[in-house]
Write a protein that holds these residues in place. Structure first.
Motif, mmCIF file in Angstrom:
data_model
loop_
_atom_site.group_PDB
_atom_site.id
_atom_site.type_symbol
_atom_site.label_atom_id
_atom_site.label_comp_id
_atom_site.label_asym_id
_atom_site.label_seq_id
_atom_site.Cartn_x
_atom_site.Cartn_y
_atom_site.Cartn_z
ATOM 1 N N LYS A 128 -8.487 -2.576 -3.840
ATOM 2 C CA LYS A 128 -9.417 -1.514 -4.232
ATOM 3 C C LYS A 128 -8.725 -0.505 -5.155
ATOM 4 C CE LYS A 128 -12.291 2.115 -2.157
ATOM 5 N NZ LYS A 128 -12.739 2.703 -0.882
ATOM 6 N N LYS A 179 -6.881 -5.270 1.393
ATOM 7 C CA LYS A 179 -8.129 -4.897 0.712
ATOM 8 C C LYS A 179 -8.005 -3.519 0.072
ATOM 9 C CE LYS A 179 -11.045 -7.843 3.525
ATOM 10 N NZ LYS A 179 -12.128 -7.961 4.497
ATOM 11 N N SER A 180 -7.260 -2.632 0.708
ATOM 12 C CA SER A 180 -7.044 -1.308 0.138
ATOM 13 C C SER A 180 -6.220 -1.392 -1.141
ATOM 14 C CB SER A 180 -6.343 -0.401 1.165
ATOM 15 O OG SER A 180 -6.198 0.900 0.658
ATOM 16 N N LEU A 213 0.834 -1.202 0.000
ATOM 17 C CA LEU A 213 0.000 0.000 0.000
ATOM 18 C C LEU A 213 0.869 1.253 0.000
ATOM 19 C CD1 LEU A 213 -2.816 1.270 0.093
ATOM 20 C CD2 LEU A 213 -2.738 1.046 2.592
ATOM 21 N N GLU A 218 -13.344 10.242 5.935
ATOM 22 C CA GLU A 218 -13.532 8.802 6.162
ATOM 23 C C GLU A 218 -13.923 8.512 7.609
ATOM 24 O OE1 GLU A 218 -13.794 6.544 3.831
ATOM 25 O OE2 GLU A 218 -13.252 8.011 2.296
#
Length: 146
Positions: free
Chosen positions: A123, A119-120, A9, A34
């Motif tokens: 995405k 997961k980021s 990431l 967020e």
């Protein structure tokens, strides 16, 4: 040795311009937005004797939505803020607190920061493949595509 999801990431974020030494307004406002969206993901059962708590929470969510919309306009280059953000020496202390509470919510959800980082990454790569990756260019991600 394979990189961790957090390292992956970080590599992606470096590619799109999140670099040491610069305060990225999109990241700063995005954090606020967020946080409001996270808060909005809960059904609030008002069992408090304090009549101000639920309205205050709802107001915080509304403010966060406004900040998030501003962040999107800045990110998409349709608005340029005429303000600058200079971090104080306490910024790291506050980021430590953010990390602490984010990890606590991960524990509550039965997940980890490492899993969320994975997961980021997925995405971001998916958005990049669809060419809607928040103003970034697909070529930035070509080395990360499976």
């Amino acid at each position: 040795m394979e990189k961790t999801n957090i390292e992956k990431l970080t590599d992606l974020q470096n590619k799109v311009g999140y670099v040491k030494g610069q305060v990225n307004v999109v990241a700063l406002l995005g954090l606020f937005g967020e946080a409001g969206e996270v808060l909005d993901e809960f059904d609030i059962a008002d069992k408090s004797d304090d009549p101000e708590i639920v309205p205050a929470i709802r107001k915080a969510i509304d403010i966060a939505k406004n900040i998030d919309n501003m962040k999107k306009r800045i990110r998409d280059k349709s608005f340029e803020p005429k303000v600058s953000f200079v971090p104080t020496e306490n910024l790291d202390k506050e980021l430590i607190d953010v990390l602490y509470y984010l990890n606590a919510l991960c524990i509550n959800r039965g997940t980890t920061l490492e899993e969320l980082a994975g997961k980021s990454v997925e995405k971001v790569l998916k958005r990049s493949a669809q060419d809607i990756s928040h103003g970034t260019i697909n070529s930035l991600f070509k080395n990360f595509m499976p």
